[in-house]
Design a protein around this motif. Structure first.
Motif, PDB file in Angstrom:
ATOM      1  N   ARG A 133      11.416  14.205  12.268  1.00 20.81           N
ATOM      2  CA  ARG A 133      11.636  13.680  10.857  1.00 20.81           C
ATOM      3  C   ARG A 133      12.493  14.483  10.025  1.00 20.81           C
ATOM      4  NH1 ARG A 133       6.657   9.984   8.700  1.00 20.81           N
ATOM      5  NH2 ARG A 133       5.961   9.203  10.567  1.00 20.81           N
ATOM      6  N   ALA A 134      12.786  15.870  10.570  1.00 20.13           N
ATOM      7  CA  ALA A 134      13.269  16.694   9.971  1.00 20.13           C
ATOM      8  C   ALA A 134      14.708  16.601   9.500  1.00 20.13           C
ATOM      9  CB  ALA A 134      13.457  18.044  10.457  1.00 20.13           C
ATOM     10  N   ASP A 135      15.525  15.643  10.252  1.00 20.03           N
ATOM     11  CA  ASP A 135      16.764  15.264  10.378  1.00 20.03           C
ATOM     12  C   ASP A 135      16.867  13.615   9.730  1.00 20.03           C
ATOM     13  OD1 ASP A 135      17.845  17.458  11.026  1.00 20.03           O
ATOM     14  OD2 ASP A 135      17.593  16.968  13.483  1.00 20.03           O
ATOM     15  N   ALA A 136      15.784  13.043   9.457  1.00 18.23           N
ATOM     16  CA  ALA A 136      15.702  11.671   9.055  1.00 18.23           C
ATOM     17  C   ALA A 136      15.856  11.327   7.583  1.00 18.23           C
ATOM     18  CB  ALA A 136      14.500  11.037   9.716  1.00 18.23           C
ATOM     19  N   VAL A 137      16.536  10.236   7.209  1.00 17.05           N
ATOM     20  CA  VAL A 137      16.402   9.735   5.783  1.00 17.05           C
ATOM     21  C   VAL A 137      15.360   8.640   5.818  1.00 17.05           C
ATOM     22  CG1 VAL A 137      18.007   8.850   4.234  1.00 17.05           C
ATOM     23  CG2 VAL A 137      18.803  10.279   5.783  1.00 17.05           C
ATOM     24  N   LEU A 138      14.691   8.773   4.589  1.00 16.68           N
ATOM     25  CA  LEU A 138      13.596   8.081   4.350  1.00 16.68           C
ATOM     26  C   LEU A 138      14.020   7.383   2.941  1.00 16.68           C
ATOM     27  CD1 LEU A 138      10.718   6.963   4.674  1.00 16.68           C
ATOM     28  CD2 LEU A 138      10.206   8.718   2.914  1.00 16.68           C
ATOM     29  N   ALA A 139      13.762   5.905   3.167  1.00 19.20           N
ATOM     30  CA  ALA A 139      14.059   4.927   1.809  1.00 19.20           C
ATOM     31  C   ALA A 139      12.540   4.922   1.389  1.00 19.20           C
ATOM     32  CB  ALA A 139      14.749   3.847   2.266  1.00 19.20           C
ATOM     33  N   THR A 140      12.143   4.929   0.136  1.00 17.39           N
ATOM     34  CA  THR A 140      11.014   4.536  -0.308  1.00 17.39           C
ATOM     35  C   THR A 140      11.076   4.051  -2.008  1.00 17.39           C
ATOM     36  OG1 THR A 140       8.509   5.436  -0.593  1.00 17.39           O
ATOM     37  CG2 THR A 140      10.585   6.815  -1.425  1.00 17.39           C
ATOM     38  N   GLY A 141       9.889   3.915  -2.245  1.00 17.43           N
ATOM     39  CA  GLY A 141       9.846   3.316  -3.802  1.00 17.43           C
ATOM     40  C   GLY A 141       8.531   3.289  -4.303  1.00 17.43           C
ATOM     41  N   PHE A 142       8.326   3.042  -5.693  1.00 17.04           N
ATOM     42  CA  PHE A 142       7.211   3.072  -6.459  1.00 17.04           C
ATOM     43  C   PHE A 142       7.054   1.442  -6.926  1.00 17.04           C
ATOM     44  CE2 PHE A 142       8.774   7.031  -7.157  1.00 17.04           C
ATOM     45  CZ  PHE A 142       7.706   8.034  -6.621  1.00 17.04           C
ATOM     46  N   PRO A 143       5.947   0.902  -6.342  1.00 19.43           N
ATOM     47  CA  PRO A 143       5.731  -0.652  -6.726  1.00 19.43           C
ATOM     48  C   PRO A 143       5.330  -0.784  -8.108  1.00 19.43           C
ATOM     49  CG  PRO A 143       3.975   0.006  -5.104  1.00 19.43           C
ATOM     50  CD  PRO A 143       5.050   1.336  -5.221  1.00 19.43           C
ATOM     51  N   ALA A 144       5.540  -1.857  -8.871  1.00 23.54           N
ATOM     52  CA  ALA A 144       4.973  -2.024 -10.103  1.00 23.54           C
ATOM     53  C   ALA A 144       3.576  -2.207 -10.076  1.00 23.54           C
ATOM     54  CB  ALA A 144       5.432  -3.529 -10.639  1.00 23.54           C
ATOM     55  N   GLY A 145       2.842  -1.456 -10.944  1.00 27.10           N
ATOM     56  CA  GLY A 145       1.217  -1.375 -10.953  1.00 27.10           C
ATOM     57  C   GLY A 145       0.724  -0.436 -10.046  1.00 27.10           C
ATOM     58  N   GLY A 146       1.644   0.892  -9.514  1.00 30.51           N
ATOM     59  CA  GLY A 146       1.109   1.496  -8.431  1.00 30.51           C
ATOM     60  C   GLY A 146       0.332   2.614  -9.141  1.00 30.51           C
ATOM     61  N   ASP A 147      -0.467   3.410  -8.147  1.00 33.46           N
ATOM     62  CA  ASP A 147      -1.266   4.581  -8.713  1.00 33.46           C
ATOM     63  C   ASP A 147      -0.162   5.585  -9.127  1.00 33.46           C
ATOM     64  OD1 ASP A 147      -3.145   6.488  -9.183  1.00 33.46           O
ATOM     65  OD2 ASP A 147      -4.011   6.287  -7.186  1.00 33.46           O
ATOM     66  N   PHE A 148      -0.147   6.206 -10.271  1.00 33.79           N
ATOM     67  CA  PHE A 148       0.757   7.345 -10.573  1.00 33.79           C
ATOM     68  C   PHE A 148      -0.259   8.545 -10.823  1.00 33.79           C
ATOM     69  CE2 PHE A 148       3.330   3.644 -11.240  1.00 33.79           C
ATOM     70  CZ  PHE A 148       4.353   3.772 -10.330  1.00 33.79           C
ATOM     71  N   SER A 149      -1.435   8.593 -10.528  1.00 31.25           N
ATOM     72  CA  SER A 149      -2.458   9.640 -10.902  1.00 31.25           C
ATOM     73  C   SER A 149      -1.774  11.086 -10.267  1.00 31.25           C
ATOM     74  CB  SER A 149      -3.809   9.498 -10.250  1.00 31.25           C
ATOM     75  OG  SER A 149      -3.856   9.261  -8.985  1.00 31.25           O
ATOM     76  N   ARG A 150      -2.195  12.044 -10.548  1.00 32.78           N
ATOM     77  CA  ARG A 150      -1.804  13.481  -9.848  1.00 32.78           C
ATOM     78  C   ARG A 150      -1.978  13.482  -8.457  1.00 32.78           C
ATOM     79  NH1 ARG A 150      -0.708  18.092 -13.500  1.00 32.78           N
ATOM     80  NH2 ARG A 150      -1.000  17.321 -15.690  1.00 32.78           N
ATOM     81  N   GLY A 151      -3.145  12.936  -8.007  1.00 29.99           N
ATOM     82  CA  GLY A 151      -3.659  12.943  -6.499  1.00 29.99           C
ATOM     83  C   GLY A 151      -2.834  11.898  -6.019  1.00 29.99           C
ATOM     84  N   ALA A 152      -2.399  10.754  -6.482  1.00 27.21           N
ATOM     85  CA  ALA A 152      -1.759   9.827  -5.721  1.00 27.21           C
ATOM     86  C   ALA A 152      -0.240  10.439  -5.419  1.00 27.21           C
ATOM     87  CB  ALA A 152      -1.694   8.512  -6.361  1.00 27.21           C
ATOM     88  N   LEU A 153       0.308  11.028  -6.479  1.00 24.79           N
ATOM     89  CA  LEU A 153       1.458  11.401  -6.598  1.00 24.79           C
ATOM     90  C   LEU A 153       1.695  12.775  -5.457  1.00 24.79           C
ATOM     91  CD1 LEU A 153       2.863  11.226 -10.360  1.00 24.79           C
ATOM     92  CD2 LEU A 153       3.648   9.781  -8.301  1.00 24.79           C
TER      93      LEU A 153
END
Length: 101
Positions: A1-21
């Motif tokens: 994974r050290a050389d890999a590129v990851l695509a991701t996102g934040f879904p609408a209505g997601g958990d944005f608490s400190r723990g989740a982030l």
């Protein structure tokens, strides 16, 4: 994974608490680069054509990933889906076939 590129996102209505982030940051820090493209379908298409190595998102809806997942599988990649409690909501990991979630 050290050389890999990851695509991701934040879904609408997601958990944005400190723990989740904090958990989110813990997952993505192993990758060389992280891209937020704003579209699950586009992110999965990028996995299928080799522009990124993996896509991971939690809480994404089935209709946001259906076509992109088909592209990844047709290109020889792999998809890991876990159904979540919320209706039509999934945790998804897609890769070029060399990475595992």
């Amino acid at each position: 994974r050290a050389d890999a590129v990851l695509a991701t996102g934040f879904p609408a209505g997601g958990d944005f608490s400190r723990g989740a982030l904090a958990g989110f940051v813990g997952k993505i820090r192993d990758y060389k680069k992280v891209r937020l493209l704003g579209s699950a379908a586009l992110s999965l298409a990028y996995v299928a054509c080799g522009r990124v190595d993996a896509y991971e998102e939690r809480g994404i809806r089935s209709w946001d990933i259906a076509a992109g997942a088909a592209l990844v599988l047709a290109a020889g990649g792999r998809i890991e889906l876990r159904r979540l409690e919320k209706l039509n909501s999934y945790s998804v990991f897609a890769s070029n076939g060399r990475l595992q979630g």
